[in-house]
Design a protein around this motif. Structure first.
Motif, PDB file in Angstrom:
ATOM      1  N   PRO A 147       0.778  -1.240   0.000  1.00  0.00           N
ATOM      2  CA  PRO A 147       0.000   0.000   0.000  1.00  0.00           C
ATOM      3  C   PRO A 147       0.813   1.296   0.000  1.00  0.00           C
ATOM      4  O   PRO A 147       0.242   2.372  -0.102  1.00  0.00           O
ATOM      5  N   VAL A 148       2.159   1.193   0.120  1.00  0.00           N
ATOM      6  CA  VAL A 148       2.964   2.414   0.106  1.00  0.00           C
ATOM      7  C   VAL A 148       2.888   3.042  -1.281  1.00  0.00           C
ATOM      8  O   VAL A 148       3.131   2.359  -2.284  1.00  0.00           O
ATOM      9  N   PRO A 149       2.541   4.327  -1.397  1.00  0.00           N
ATOM     10  CA  PRO A 149       2.439   4.966  -2.718  1.00  0.00           C
ATOM     11  C   PRO A 149       3.755   4.896  -3.485  1.00  0.00           C
ATOM     12  O   PRO A 149       4.839   5.020  -2.917  1.00  0.00           O
ATOM     13  N   ARG A 150       3.658   4.668  -4.786  1.00  0.00           N
ATOM     14  CA  ARG A 150       4.827   4.568  -5.652  1.00  0.00           C
ATOM     15  C   ARG A 150       5.574   5.895  -5.714  1.00  0.00           C
ATOM     16  O   ARG A 150       4.970   6.963  -5.711  1.00  0.00           O
ATOM     17  N   THR A 151       6.896   5.827  -5.788  1.00  0.00           N
ATOM     18  CA  THR A 151       7.716   7.043  -5.854  1.00  0.00           C
ATOM     19  C   THR A 151       8.337   7.229  -7.228  1.00  0.00           C
ATOM     20  O   THR A 151       9.286   7.996  -7.406  1.00  0.00           O
ATOM     21  N   SER A 152       7.826   6.527  -8.222  1.00  0.00           N
ATOM     22  CA  SER A 152       8.272   6.703  -9.598  1.00  0.00           C
ATOM     23  C   SER A 152       7.075   6.560 -10.521  1.00  0.00           C
ATOM     24  O   SER A 152       5.993   6.155 -10.094  1.00  0.00           O
ATOM     25  N   GLY A 153       7.275   6.863 -11.798  1.00  0.00           N
ATOM     26  CA  GLY A 153       6.198   6.763 -12.770  1.00  0.00           C
ATOM     27  C   GLY A 153       5.572   8.099 -13.077  1.00  0.00           C
ATOM     28  O   GLY A 153       5.759   9.081 -12.345  1.00  0.00           O
ATOM     29  N   PRO A 154       4.796   8.189 -14.155  1.00  0.00           N
ATOM     30  CA  PRO A 154       4.190   9.457 -14.563  1.00  0.00           C
ATOM     31  C   PRO A 154       2.929   9.784 -13.783  1.00  0.00           C
ATOM     32  O   PRO A 154       2.342   8.925 -13.125  1.00  0.00           O
ATOM     33  N   VAL A 155       2.516  11.029 -13.865  1.00  0.00           N
ATOM     34  CA  VAL A 155       1.183  11.438 -13.427  1.00  0.00           C
ATOM     35  C   VAL A 155       0.258  11.288 -14.630  1.00  0.00           C
ATOM     36  O   VAL A 155       0.563  11.780 -15.718  1.00  0.00           O
ATOM     37  N   ILE A 156      -0.855  10.595 -14.446  1.00  0.00           N
ATOM     38  CA  ILE A 156      -1.826  10.377 -15.520  1.00  0.00           C
ATOM     39  C   ILE A 156      -2.982  11.356 -15.354  1.00  0.00           C
ATOM     40  O   ILE A 156      -3.525  11.490 -14.253  1.00  0.00           O
ATOM     41  N   ALA A 157      -3.370  12.017 -16.425  1.00  0.00           N
ATOM     42  CA  ALA A 157      -4.538  12.904 -16.410  1.00  0.00           C
ATOM     43  C   ALA A 157      -5.619  12.306 -17.302  1.00  0.00           C
ATOM     44  O   ALA A 157      -5.388  12.081 -18.491  1.00  0.00           O
ATOM     45  N   GLY A 158      -6.786  12.009 -16.732  1.00  0.00           N
ATOM     46  CA  GLY A 158      -7.921  11.528 -17.514  1.00  0.00           C
ATOM     47  C   GLY A 158      -8.702  12.724 -18.040  1.00  0.00           C
ATOM     48  O   GLY A 158      -9.367  13.423 -17.284  1.00  0.00           O
ATOM     49  N   VAL A 159      -8.608  12.983 -19.352  1.00  0.00           N
ATOM     50  CA  VAL A 159      -9.136  14.212 -19.941  1.00  0.00           C
ATOM     51  C   VAL A 159     -10.368  13.908 -20.787  1.00  0.00           C
ATOM     52  O   VAL A 159     -10.322  13.054 -21.683  1.00  0.00           O
ATOM     53  N   ASP A 160     -11.473  14.602 -20.529  1.00  0.00           N
ATOM     54  CA  ASP A 160     -12.693  14.409 -21.311  1.00  0.00           C
ATOM     55  C   ASP A 160     -13.006  15.668 -22.114  1.00  0.00           C
ATOM     56  O   ASP A 160     -12.152  16.526 -22.307  1.00  0.00           O
ATOM     57  N   HIS A 161     -14.263  15.788 -22.596  1.00  0.00           N
ATOM     58  CA  HIS A 161     -14.673  16.924 -23.417  1.00  0.00           C
ATOM     59  C   HIS A 161     -15.300  18.053 -22.600  1.00  0.00           C
ATOM     60  O   HIS A 161     -15.759  19.043 -23.166  1.00  0.00           O
ATOM     61  N   THR A 162     -15.368  17.918 -21.298  1.00  0.00           N
ATOM     62  CA  THR A 162     -16.078  18.904 -20.490  1.00  0.00           C
ATOM     63  C   THR A 162     -15.156  20.026 -20.053  1.00  0.00           C
ATOM     64  O   THR A 162     -13.938  19.988 -20.238  1.00  0.00           O
ATOM     65  N   ASP A 163     -15.750  21.030 -19.410  1.00  0.00           N
ATOM     66  CA  ASP A 163     -14.965  22.149 -18.892  1.00  0.00           C
ATOM     67  C   ASP A 163     -13.985  21.708 -17.815  1.00  0.00           C
ATOM     68  O   ASP A 163     -12.989  22.388 -17.557  1.00  0.00           O
ATOM     69  N   SER A 164     -14.244  20.560 -17.162  1.00  0.00           N
ATOM     70  CA  SER A 164     -13.348  20.085 -16.110  1.00  0.00           C
ATOM     71  C   SER A 164     -11.988  19.681 -16.660  1.00  0.00           C
ATOM     72  O   SER A 164     -11.032  19.517 -15.899  1.00  0.00           O
ATOM     73  N   ALA A 165     -11.865  19.530 -17.989  1.00  0.00           N
ATOM     74  CA  ALA A 165     -10.576  19.147 -18.577  1.00  0.00           C
ATOM     75  C   ALA A 165      -9.495  20.155 -18.234  1.00  0.00           C
ATOM     76  O   ALA A 165      -8.341  19.791 -17.989  1.00  0.00           O
ATOM     77  N   ASP A 166      -9.841  21.423 -18.207  1.00  0.00           N
ATOM     78  CA  ASP A 166      -8.872  22.461 -17.862  1.00  0.00           C
ATOM     79  C   ASP A 166      -8.370  22.279 -16.431  1.00  0.00           C
ATOM     80  O   ASP A 166      -7.165  22.378 -16.152  1.00  0.00           O
ATOM     81  N   ILE A 167      -9.285  21.997 -15.501  1.00  0.00           N
ATOM     82  CA  ILE A 167      -8.916  21.787 -14.098  1.00  0.00           C
ATOM     83  C   ILE A 167      -8.044  20.540 -13.968  1.00  0.00           C
ATOM     84  O   ILE A 167      -7.047  20.535 -13.240  1.00  0.00           O
ATOM     85  N   VAL A 168      -8.407  19.481 -14.692  1.00  0.00           N
ATOM     86  CA  VAL A 168      -7.657  18.229 -14.610  1.00  0.00           C
ATOM     87  C   VAL A 168      -6.234  18.404 -15.138  1.00  0.00           C
ATOM     88  O   VAL A 168      -5.263  17.978 -14.501  1.00  0.00           O
ATOM     89  N   VAL A 169      -6.092  19.028 -16.302  1.00  0.00           N
ATOM     90  CA  VAL A 169      -4.755  19.210 -16.877  1.00  0.00           C
ATOM     91  C   VAL A 169      -3.897  20.096 -15.982  1.00  0.00           C
ATOM     92  O   VAL A 169      -2.725  19.798 -15.717  1.00  0.00           O
ATOM     93  N   GLY A 170      -4.471  21.196 -15.471  1.00  0.00           N
ATOM     94  CA  GLY A 170      -3.718  22.080 -14.588  1.00  0.00           C
ATOM     95  C   GLY A 170      -3.284  21.388 -13.316  1.00  0.00           C
ATOM     96  O   GLY A 170      -2.131  21.513 -12.866  1.00  0.00           O
ATOM     97  N   THR A 171      -4.199  20.620 -12.716  1.00  0.00           N
ATOM     98  CA  THR A 171      -3.872  19.899 -11.480  1.00  0.00           C
ATOM     99  C   THR A 171      -2.819  18.833 -11.728  1.00  0.00           C
ATOM    100  O   THR A 171      -1.888  18.657 -10.932  1.00  0.00           O
ATOM    101  N   ALA A 172      -2.948  18.101 -12.842  1.00  0.00           N
ATOM    102  CA  ALA A 172      -1.986  17.047 -13.150  1.00  0.00           C
ATOM    103  C   ALA A 172      -0.601  17.614 -13.430  1.00  0.00           C
ATOM    104  O   ALA A 172       0.412  17.046 -12.998  1.00  0.00           O
ATOM    105  N   MET A 173      -0.532  18.742 -14.116  1.00  0.00           N
ATOM    106  CA  MET A 173       0.772  19.339 -14.388  1.00  0.00           C
ATOM    107  C   MET A 173       1.398  19.881 -13.107  1.00  0.00           C
ATOM    108  O   MET A 173       2.615  19.790 -12.899  1.00  0.00           O
ATOM    109  N   GLN A 174       0.578  20.433 -12.219  1.00  0.00           N
ATOM    110  CA  GLN A 174       1.085  20.866 -10.919  1.00  0.00           C
ATOM    111  C   GLN A 174       1.636  19.666 -10.144  1.00  0.00           C
ATOM    112  O   GLN A 174       2.714  19.734  -9.552  1.00  0.00           O
ATOM    113  N   GLU A 175       0.889  18.563 -10.146  1.00  0.00           N
ATOM    114  CA  GLU A 175       1.323  17.377  -9.420  1.00  0.00           C
ATOM    115  C   GLU A 175       2.615  16.815 -10.017  1.00  0.00           C
ATOM    116  O   GLU A 175       3.523  16.395  -9.283  1.00  0.00           O
ATOM    117  N   ALA A 176       2.712  16.786 -11.347  1.00  0.00           N
ATOM    118  CA  ALA A 176       3.936  16.309 -11.989  1.00  0.00           C
ATOM    119  C   ALA A 176       5.117  17.211 -11.644  1.00  0.00           C
ATOM    120  O   ALA A 176       6.238  16.730 -11.437  1.00  0.00           O
TER     121      ALA A 176
END
Length: 283
Positions: A147-176
């Protein structure tokens, strides 16, 4: 995002379980990178079907204080300059965290708790907060049996056609950026699409990435258009991901009620932390 919002703490739920301690470590790194306080919160559920007598409540409060103390030691083990607040609350767990989310920049929970009853409560809390939290939430998961969170690998952003895509991409890039890794933007459609539709989706993602790239220039981004449905594809990607970021609801590539399908599946089956993006990061 205003400077007032930027100073809001990262809030993490503490219950003494290994899962919550993994969440504390993960949240401490977030708070350090965001340059905001970390707030450790233990909630004694006094509104369940098993009312406390006075002695039991006193014992629960003493245990809660000890768990908060241990969590603080873990949070500051790698950065003793981190500002850490502790809060012991009574009441209904879900409501307490929804209220806390009003003034948080991020709300962090472990995927399971200590003991059967606590696991049941925390699982329902995570799902409830995915619906009702006022800020972005992160549920810290790992692989089954590890259960220990992984310390390697990419951040994945699930992007759809809605307005939330902007929030998802911004959050994922911040996390990366925080985790110093790359990002993969995934648009997974539920049914066979046309070449034109795929290119339209790719172009939309590229435009969002270009906008956020000014704020997070060091983050490398790959775009993937997948034929597998979003739930199946994202759960599969979670086996090698650092974290997965999704929106609170969607349609199109993530059509129908996302919280009723994809997010719920990720909260219980993903092998990495799941971030449900609600708060917009200012570009």
């Amino acid at each position: 995002m205003s400077s007032a919002h930027e100073s809001r703490p990262v809030v993490v739920g503490v219950d003494g379980s290994d899962a919550s301690l993994h969440a504390v470590r993960w949240a401490a790194a977030e708070a350090h990178a965001r340059k905001v306080p970390l707030k450790l919160v233990h909630v004694i559920d006094t509104e369940n079907d098993f009312p406390f007598v006075a002695d039991d409540l006193e014992e629960e409060e003493a245990l809660g204080r000890e768990e908060l103390k241990a969590a603080r030691e873990i949070a500051t083990s790698e950065d003793d300059s981190l500002e850490v607040e502790r809060e012991l609350l009574r009441g209904r767990v879900n409501r307490a965290f929804v209220d806390l989310s009003e003034q948080a920049s991020l709300l962090v929970l472990g995927s399971v708790g200590a003991g059967f009853f606590t696991r049941m409560v925390l699982g329902s809390t995570a799902l409830s907060l995915a619906h009702h939290a006022k800020c972005t939430i992160a549920v810290i998961r790992g692989a089954e049996g590890h259960p220990v969170p992984r310390t390697s690998g990419p951040v994945i952003a699930g992007v759809d056609h809605t307005d939330s895509a902007d929030i998802v991409v911004g959050t994922a890039m911040q996390e990366a950026s925080i985790r110093q890794t790359n990002m993969i933007a995934v648009h997974a459609r539920r049914r066979r699409g046309s070449h034109e539709a795929d290119e339209e989706a790719r172009g939309r993602i590229d435009r969002l990435v270009a906008t956020w790239g000014a704020k997070f220039p060091a983050v490398e981004v790959e775009t993937v258009i997948a034929e597998a449905g979003p739930t199946k594809h994202l759960v599969a990607l979670s086996s090698s991901a650092r974290s997965i970021v999704v929106g609170s609801r969607g349609r199109g590539g993530f059509e129908s009620a996302l919280l009723g399908s994809t997010v719920q599946s990720l909260l219980f089956h993903a092998e990495c932390p799941v971030i449900v993006a609600r708060s917009r990061v200012a570009p």
